[in-house]
Scaffold this motif. Structure first.
Motif, PDB file in Angstrom:
ATOM      1  N   GLN A 678     -40.028  17.888 -59.507  1.00  0.00           N
ATOM      2  CA  GLN A 678     -40.846  17.022 -60.478  1.00  0.00           C
ATOM      3  C   GLN A 678     -41.102  17.356 -61.617  1.00  0.00           C
ATOM      4  OE1 GLN A 678     -44.280  15.592 -58.163  1.00  0.00           O
ATOM      5  NE2 GLN A 678     -43.254  13.632 -57.401  1.00  0.00           N
ATOM      6  N   SER A 679     -41.572  18.938 -61.384  1.00  0.00           N
ATOM      7  CA  SER A 679     -42.117  19.393 -62.640  1.00  0.00           C
ATOM      8  C   SER A 679     -40.816  19.654 -63.670  1.00  0.00           C
ATOM      9  CB  SER A 679     -42.909  20.644 -62.433  1.00  0.00           C
ATOM     10  OG  SER A 679     -41.841  21.715 -61.627  1.00  0.00           O
ATOM     11  N   HIS A 681     -38.022  17.892 -63.669  1.00  0.00           N
ATOM     12  CA  HIS A 681     -37.423  16.606 -64.370  1.00  0.00           C
ATOM     13  C   HIS A 681     -38.592  16.347 -65.547  1.00  0.00           C
ATOM     14  CE1 HIS A 681     -35.226  15.404 -60.472  1.00  0.00           C
ATOM     15  NE2 HIS A 681     -34.538  16.336 -61.297  1.00  0.00           N
ATOM     16  N   ARG A 682     -39.722  16.551 -65.564  1.00  0.00           N
ATOM     17  CA  ARG A 682     -40.723  16.397 -66.610  1.00  0.00           C
ATOM     18  C   ARG A 682     -40.289  17.256 -67.884  1.00  0.00           C
ATOM     19  NH1 ARG A 682     -44.504  15.404 -62.459  1.00  0.00           N
ATOM     20  NH2 ARG A 682     -45.381  17.551 -62.553  1.00  0.00           N
ATOM     21  N   SER A 683     -40.088  18.503 -67.430  1.00  0.00           N
ATOM     22  CA  SER A 683     -39.707  19.361 -68.426  1.00  0.00           C
ATOM     23  C   SER A 683     -38.431  19.222 -69.279  1.00  0.00           C
ATOM     24  CB  SER A 683     -39.899  20.845 -68.093  1.00  0.00           C
ATOM     25  OG  SER A 683     -38.489  20.760 -67.233  1.00  0.00           O
ATOM     26  N   ASN A 685     -36.583  16.088 -68.607  1.00  0.00           N
ATOM     27  CA  ASN A 685     -36.809  14.699 -69.138  1.00  0.00           C
ATOM     28  C   ASN A 685     -35.442  14.108 -69.901  1.00  0.00           C
ATOM     29  OD1 ASN A 685     -37.976  12.142 -69.247  1.00  0.00           O
ATOM     30  ND2 ASN A 685     -39.274  12.720 -71.047  1.00  0.00           N
ATOM     31  N   GLU A 693     -29.124  11.189 -61.329  1.00  0.00           N
ATOM     32  CA  GLU A 693     -30.698  10.820 -61.343  1.00  0.00           C
ATOM     33  C   GLU A 693     -30.961   9.746 -60.505  1.00  0.00           C
ATOM     34  OE1 GLU A 693     -33.826  10.027 -64.831  1.00  0.00           O
ATOM     35  OE2 GLU A 693     -32.087  11.057 -65.201  1.00  0.00           O
ATOM     36  N   GLU A 697     -33.545   9.956 -57.108  1.00  0.00           N
ATOM     37  CA  GLU A 697     -34.667   9.008 -57.453  1.00  0.00           C
ATOM     38  C   GLU A 697     -34.767   8.175 -55.766  1.00  0.00           C
ATOM     39  OE1 GLU A 697     -34.511   6.303 -60.535  1.00  0.00           O
ATOM     40  OE2 GLU A 697     -35.252   7.701 -62.080  1.00  0.00           O
ATOM     41  N   GLN A 700     -36.173  10.664 -53.393  1.00  0.00           N
ATOM     42  CA  GLN A 700     -37.458  11.170 -53.680  1.00  0.00           C
ATOM     43  C   GLN A 700     -38.479  10.161 -53.520  1.00  0.00           C
ATOM     44  OE1 GLN A 700     -38.323  13.508 -57.143  1.00  0.00           O
ATOM     45  NE2 GLN A 700     -36.381  14.574 -57.155  1.00  0.00           N
ATOM     46  N   GLN A 704     -41.669  10.361 -51.006  1.00  0.00           N
ATOM     47  CA  GLN A 704     -42.838   9.996 -51.526  1.00  0.00           C
ATOM     48  C   GLN A 704     -43.554   8.981 -50.418  1.00  0.00           C
ATOM     49  OE1 GLN A 704     -44.686  10.876 -54.505  1.00  0.00           O
ATOM     50  NE2 GLN A 704     -46.289   9.693 -54.010  1.00  0.00           N
ATOM     51  N   ASN A 761     -51.037  15.786 -56.317  1.00  0.00           N
ATOM     52  CA  ASN A 761     -50.691  14.383 -56.829  1.00  0.00           C
ATOM     53  C   ASN A 761     -51.709  13.589 -57.131  1.00  0.00           C
ATOM     54  OD1 ASN A 761     -47.826  14.439 -56.364  1.00  0.00           O
ATOM     55  ND2 ASN A 761     -47.504  13.060 -54.649  1.00  0.00           N
ATOM     56  N   ASN A 763     -54.024  14.256 -59.199  1.00  0.00           N
ATOM     57  CA  ASN A 763     -54.393  14.265 -60.699  1.00  0.00           C
ATOM     58  C   ASN A 763     -55.872  14.139 -61.170  1.00  0.00           C
ATOM     59  OD1 ASN A 763     -53.694  14.775 -63.047  1.00  0.00           O
ATOM     60  ND2 ASN A 763     -53.009  12.524 -63.702  1.00  0.00           N
TER      61      ASN A 763
END
Length: 1360
Positions: A678-679, A681-683, A685, A693, A697, A700, A704, A761, A763
């Motif tokens: 996750q981190s 893919h965010r980096s 992006n 992808e 997904e 994933q 989840q 998660n 947050n």
């Protein structure tokens, strides 16, 4: 002139003696000289001509004798002139030697004087005629009378005078070798030989370097006559001086940027190498020389130098000396490391003795020097390196188990010696190509064969070898492939280290990689569990190190590869694109592990996260594998509880239940891999391919959903849903209890993994943290049940199963709990902060992780093996724990006390102590970095490491002072002990010469003087800190005396009728802590004795080596040797301290036995000192030092009598004691104490050591003419059981030497109170004799003391 020569030859060949006489009668001296010269230069038959001259010069006539002498006098300079051919000169000298015995005494004397004068004048440059000199001297010594000066001497004495004159004169350096060669043929007495050897050795420094090896060779030949040790020592000393000089010149040249070399290094090394070869050759032929050589080094092992080390290693090639040499070097190296350690830990020794040379450095210098063609040394270096590693490597743990954590810094002498062996082998491998194959072979052999012992040191060496010479190892790939065949039979730690080491080679060698994969595949199906685990380890390492094209590189995962490796095949078959198929193939092999034992699966789950981080392109395959495995144990029906299937996680065999699937670790691996992706893919992006992808997904989102469902249902699940009950059995003795225990640990692990997942998660949402707290409550409930059940029947254990929270998450969790003040997070965090149990749990996990790191060098979970990240997490934790402890006082935590649990402050302190200890052991160079990462106040200079360290020391000092400022009821002993331990650790970072260190000592002394709490553990910790600091500042013996006085004052005297003077240097010593303080004081006394024994042993070795050169060195009392003076002062103060303790009624048992042992050792040291003075008096005459006489006085008058009184007390035989108090004494304790005394034999050992001491005092009195034995007979009679004969002998010996100066044994008190059933008549006779002896020496005046050195114990006062 030609005609005369031909005629002489003709007559000589016909043996016409009369004609030759007539022919020479007309020759003048000058004509004869010319004739000889012309004949020697031009005539081929010079020998025949010379014979003719001698035939024509009869010895029975004066004319003939004079002519013969003239021939000698002319031929000797002629041969030395260099004008003659070598063969001609040799013929002439040979003929002269044959005729020498015909010369009369006067001629021989003149001829000898000619030689001596020529040598003095430096006219013997070629040395050809010197072959004649021994023959002349031999003939001379046979003469009966020779004129010498105005008198006469016989031939032998005349020869001695000549040799003395010759050796006392100045020699031309060019003649030295020839003279040494010549003296081999001269009969010499022992004194003459010693004089000659000294002369030759002094000439070494005046010769050119190139002339040294032949001179060494001649000296070694000369050693056949004697003086072997002197010759060898002289040669070694010369090269030692040259090494030192060359190093100084090299150092000066570097400082001045100049080439200042009077001794070229390469030339010196080649000369040393040639000399070593000569010596070794001589030792091969003369074993007596070899014995002298080894004997010499045994007595002076501290004087090793690179040359002598190289010489020893060369001698080791001779089989009969091999074992002796390596034992000698091993002993010298380990002794040197021990001496360095002892000296570094004592300011007293540092001030007394200068720093001595390091044997380790000498060995490394030898390795460096061996590059100059010392092939005869390299084999010895290899043997020495492996000998040290074999002897001093890590040893097996209990029951033969190989316990290997991460390597710590080498600190002990054994560890340092092992490290030295490793450095020798590594440097040798780098420098000498011929020995590389042997080193590699021996390393690999040890890795394969030493399966029962730790091999971490060999793995480190192998790793260094791979980095230093990778291409050479590729040439030995067949040997490596052979080693791979043994992988499945090796311990797992060995396999891991070996495979990590060869990773750089696998990247560049296809054959090596293929061979390894083949072996790992076979191991995957091994019948041995360790074999299958080794296969998993190998495959995971391959996956980590072979990057697939497109994987993101991370700095923490990069593998160091040298430039030489990168050039090989990197653009052909070994590229990132080709690696993908290779890695997928390995993954397929690893999937088979998911059906094997729990240990194998566990290794797989712990390794997948690191693989994913290094090879992100394998994410899809890894996640699919984990996801598929997880679904097997997941309950898809949303309404069913619990959400996990526990029954498939266990298996049974017979009546035993085992874990089959480590479900919590599977879930943990899956969650951490998903979070990292996750981190990632965010980096990045949007950089990924759309199709890939979408696939990611898909699983994933499903994962989840599963995790969310699992969280919800785990919160709803009760214990009964997991087939657990608080009343159930959790004992591991039965199968039911084992099953319940496994279930409980699995469920707790699942709760922990879900807590970490939900925290990340959530947050910082309030609802998310509420769910997290619900999960924790369930975990806590089960944890309490497990703790309660496991604690039944014994002291409850507060240890919890190893947490599955990652170290990074734990550091982050305690940070946000204690230090996060962000307003937007305040509401959510208040949910977690409101739960005291959760906060305590977070701290306990943090401490647990730190403890695991301290013990093993790594932690469980993600990044647990990454040293850099682990250290970063440590820094974060340190900052939080420090802030928590210093900002929230422990007085607000009364609730923790009521619940009998450790307070949060205590847990913070425990964590800090473990962090500081771990950092010192495993990251010593990063200690300042750790402290600087913590929050430093504004008034602190962050640039100064010492100031930063001392800032935190002050923080903990304030905390301890706050603890001590309250009442004793509020005093938290455990917390105070932790604070003292932390101060001890941090104080090690201070330099003893710094002002901060002095402030630290001053503060510690103040606390000891002012603190009066009756807490023994705290007292022990505080006094230990004081002594550990004081020993680095100055000798602690005065501190020890004050401590013993306080103990005596607090506990009173053995004699209850005696009033002890009230003294209190340290308030921390009171009636409850005095026994603990006494034990600590005795341990410090042992340390003082260690230092004194070391000094005496060093003094003894110096005396032995210097005995030959110190015959006239008498020592005056006012110039006593500084070592002897220091030893005497130390012992004097120590005796005074022990005299205080020995009068104290210590508890019978451990305390009294420890004191008796300490006294025994003290008398042993006193005996050693007495032996030293006996030896000194035997070798030289001189008065005993006044300090030693006062020491004898002190021991005899104040310690020995008290020892016997204490023995009586320890045996429980006091006659004057109060009967009522005796009855109240605990009989069981007395019986146990008596048994302890019997078992340890402490009392007989003490009595024996006292008698040994007094025996050597008697011997010393004979040697020194100082009477030490007056009053001894009665004293000895008290200590020997039923030995009247021995007493009679001893009473006779007391009569010796009464015309003496000082009577020191008058101080030895009589102890007649002990009944040993001694013959009465003998005792009375001995007492009468003692009285008469006392009258004789009564008038002797005592010497005035120079200074007040050791305070004597004050006399006791009787109670009024």
């Amino acid at each position: 002139m030609r005609a005369e020569i031909d005629k002489i030859i003709s007559l000589s060949e016909r043996d016409s003696t009369d004609e030759l006489q007539n022919f020479f009668s007309s020759f003048t001296n000058e004509q004869l000289k010319t004739l000889i010269t012309q004949g020697a230069l031009n005539c081929k038959k010079i020998g025949t001509m010379m014979k003719g001259i001698f035939m024509g010069s009869p010895t029975n006539s004066t004319e003939g004798s004079n002519r013969r002498l003239l021939v000698y006098q002319h031929c000797i300079p002629l041969c030395e002139s260099g004008d003659l051919q070598a063969e001609v000169a040799a013929d002439i000298i040979g003929l002269l030697m044959l005729e020498t015995h015909t010369l009369n005494g006067s001629c021989l004397a003149q001829l000898a004087s000619l030689f001596v004068d020529a040598i003095k004048a430096g006219k013997m440059g070629s040395g050809k005629s010197l072959e004649l000199f021994p023959t002349v001297l031999t003939a001379l010594s046979a003469c009966e009378a020779l004129t010498y000066g105005k008198g006469e001497l016989n031939g032998e004495e005349y020869k001695k005078q000549l040799i003395n004159s010759l050796c006392s004169s100045r020699w031309d350096p060019q003649c030295v070798i020839h003279l040494t060669t010549m003296f081999r043929d001269v009969p010499l007495s022992a004194d003459e030989l010693r004089f000659l050897v000294e002369k030759v050795l002094r000439m070494f420094t005046k010769l050119d370097l190139q002339e040294i090896p032949p001179l060494v060779y001649q000296l070694l030949l000369l050693s056949a006559k004697g003086c072997k040790k002197q010759i060898l020592d002289g040669i070694v000393s010369y090269f030692k001086e040259q090494d030192v000089r060359q190093k100084e010149e090299q150092k000066d040249g570097e400082n001045l940027d100049l080439e200042v070399q009077s001794i070229p290094q390469d030339e010196l090394r080649h000369v040393e190498g040639t000399s070593i070869l000569h010596i070794v050759f001589a030792i091969r032929l003369d074993h007596e020389l070899g014995r002298e050589f080894l004997k010499s080094f045994k007595t002076s092992s501290g004087d090793l130098c690179p040359f002598s080390v190289a010489l020893l290693l060369s001698v080791a090639r001779i089989q009969r000396y091999e074992e002796q040499v390596f034992d000698l070097l091993k002993g010298a190296i380990i002794k040197n490391f021990k001496d360095e350690q002892l000296q570094q830990g004592s300011k007293f020794l540092q001030d007394l003795l200068p720093g001595h040379c390091s044997v380790a450095q000498m060995v490394l210098d030898t390795v460096k020097n061996s590059v100059f063609g010392w092939d005869h040394v390299t084999q010895g270096l290899v043997q020495l390196g492996f000998f040290l590693m074999d002897s001093f490597g890590p040893k097996p743990g209990p029951f033969g188990k190989t316990v290997e954590g991460s390597a710590t810094v080498a600190r002990t002498p054994a560890q340092l010696a092992c490290k030295l062996g490793r450095r020798v082998l590594l440097q040798g491998f780098k420098m000498h190509e011929p020995i590389r194959g042997e080193i590699l072979e021996q390393v690999l052999n040890r890795l394969v064969t030493k399966t029962a012992s730790p091999v971490s040191h060999y793995l480190d060496l192998f790793s260094d070898i791979v980095i230093s010479a990778p291409m050479m190892l590729l040439e030995s790939s067949a040997r490596l492939t052979e080693t791979f065949d043994h992988l499945s039979y090796l311990p797992l730690t060995t396999v891991q280290g070996l495979l990590k080491a060869i990773q750089p080679l696998l990247k560049v060698s296809m054959s090596l990689k293929d061979a390894l994969i083949l072996v790992l595949r076979k191991a995957m199906f091994s019948s041995q569990l360790d074999g299958r685990k080794s296969a998993v380890t190998g495959f995971l390492l391959l996956l980590k190190n072979f990057k697939v094209l497109g994987s993101l590189s991370s700095s923490q995962c990069s593998q160091a590869v040298s430039s030489s490796q990168i050039q090989v095949d990197v653009h052909s078959r070994y590229n990132s694109a080709a690696n993908e198929a290779f890695c997928l193939e390995i993954l397929n092999s690893l999937r088979r592990c998911l059906g094997q034992q729990a240990d194998v699966r566990l290794m797989l789950y712990e390794g997948f996260y690191d693989v994913l981080r290094r090879n992100s392109q394998l994410a899809s395959s890894i996640m699919q594998t984990l996801f598929t495995q997880l679904k097997r144990y997941y309950e898809p029906e949303q309404d069913l509880l619990p959400p996990v299937k526990l029954e498939p996680c266990i298996t049974a065999h017979g009546d035993q239940v085992y874990l089959q699937e480590p479900l919590a670790h599977l879930l943990s691996c899956t969650v951490h891999c998903r979070l990292w992706l996750q981190s990632l893919h965010r980096s990045v992006n949007g950089d990924d391919d759309d199709e890939e992808e979408e696939d990611e997904e898909g699983y994933q989102s499903e994962l989840q959903t599963i995790l969310d469902s699992m969280t919800r249902r785990m919160i709803k699940s009760e214990l009964e849903d997991f087939e657990l009950d608080k009343s159930a059995e959790f004992s591991t003795v039965t199968s039911v209890g084992t099953k319940n225990n496994i279930y409980a640990i699995l469920v707790m692990g699942v709760y922990e993994v879900l807590m970490e997942y939900n925290f990340i998660n959530a947050n910082y949402s309030k609802s998310g943290f509420e769910e997290l707290l619900e999960l924790f409550n369930r975990h806590h409930k089960l944890s309490e049940i497990l703790r309660e059940k496991s604690g039944k029947g014994r002291v409850p254990s507060h240890k919890i199963p190893r947490s599955l929270l990652s170290m990074g998450f734990t550091a982050n969790l305690i940070t946000v709990l204690f230090r996060d003040s962000t307003l937007s997070r305040e509401e959510a965090l208040s949910v977690l902060r409101s739960s005291g149990d959760f906060v305590r749990y977070a701290l306990s996990v943090a401490v647990q992780k730190i403890q695991q790191l301290e013990e093993t060098g790594h932690t469980d979970g993600p990044d647990g093996q990454n040293a850099d990240k682990t250290f970063r997490f440590l820094c974060d934790m340190t900052s939080v724990l420090m802030w928590r402890y210093t900002n929230i006082p422990s007085v607000v935590e009364d609730a923790g006390k009521k619940e009998k649990r450790c307070s949060l402050s205590y847990m913070c302190l425990e964590g800090l102590l473990r962090i500081f200890t771990t950092c010192q052991e495993r990251y010593p160079e990063k200690m300042s970095q750790l402290l600087s990462k913590m929050d430093v106040s504004d008034d602190n200079d962050a640039d100064d490491e010492t100031e930063i360290n001392f800032f935190y020391i002050r923080q903990f000092q304030r905390a301890l002072f706050a603890q001590l400022s309250g009442s004793e009821d509020d005093f938290n002993s455990k917390e105070a002990q932790l604070l003292v331990s932390i101060l001890t650790v941090l104080s090690r970072q201070l330099q003893p010469s710094s002002k901060q260190f002095v402030q630290m000592i001053t503060w510690t002394v103040k606390i000891c003087k002012e603190t009066s709490f009756e807490d023994s553990p705290f007292c022990k910790g505080l006094l230990s800190l004081l002594f550990s600091l004081h020993v680095l500042y100055k000798s602690p013996v005065s501190l020890l005396l004050e401590l013993c006085q306080d103990i005596h004052s607090q506990l009173g005297d053995i004699d209850e009728n005696v009033e002890v003077e009230k003294r209190s240097h340290f308030a921390v010593v009171n009636i409850k802590t005095a026994t603990t303080a006494a034990l600590l004081g005795l341990s410090q006394a042992d340390r003082v004795l260690d230092e004194v024994d070391w000094l005496l042993a060093r003094k003894k070795s110096q005396t032995t080596s210097d005995r030959s050169s110190s015959g006239d060195a008498t020592q005056a009392d006012d110039k006593q040797d500084p070592v002897e003076k220091a030893v005497t002062l130390q012992l004097g103060t120590l005796l005074t301290a022990l005299s205080e303790l020995v009068q104290t009624p210590l508890m019978l048992g451990t305390s009294s036995v420890t004191l008796l042992r300490g006294l025994t050792r003290t008398y042993g040291t006193l005996t050693t000192l007495a032996k030293h003075y006996v030896q000194a008096c035997s070798s030289q005459q001189g008065a005993l030092p006044a300090r030693f006489e006062k020491l004898v006085k002190l021991s005899g008058s104040h310690l020995t009598p008290q020892c016997y009184t204490f023995i009586t007390y320890a045996q429980g035989g006091e006659e004057n004691g109060d009967e009522k108090k005796k009855k109240k004494r605990n009989e069981m304790n007395a019986a146990a104490s008596a048994k302890l005394l019997r078992d340890t034999k402490a009392i007989p050992n003490l009595i024996f050591s006292i008698e040994q001491y007094e025996k050597f005092l008697i011997l010393l009195s004979k040697k020194s003419k100082v009477c030490l034995n007056n009053g001894l007979s009665a004293h000895i009679s008290l200590d020997l059981v039923s030995m009247p004969c021995a007493l009679s002998d001893l009473s006779v010996t007391t009569c010796v030497s009464f015309d003496v100066q000082v009577n020191l044994m008058q101080y030895m008190k009589q102890s007649t109170s002990r009944d040993f059933r001694i013959n009465t008549a003998t005792l009375e006779a001995a007492l009468q004799e003692q009285d008469s002896n006392g009258e004789e020496v009564e008038g002797v005046q005592e010497e005035e003391e120079e200074e007040e050195e050791t305070p004597e114990p004050k006399h006791k006062k009787r109670k009024q």
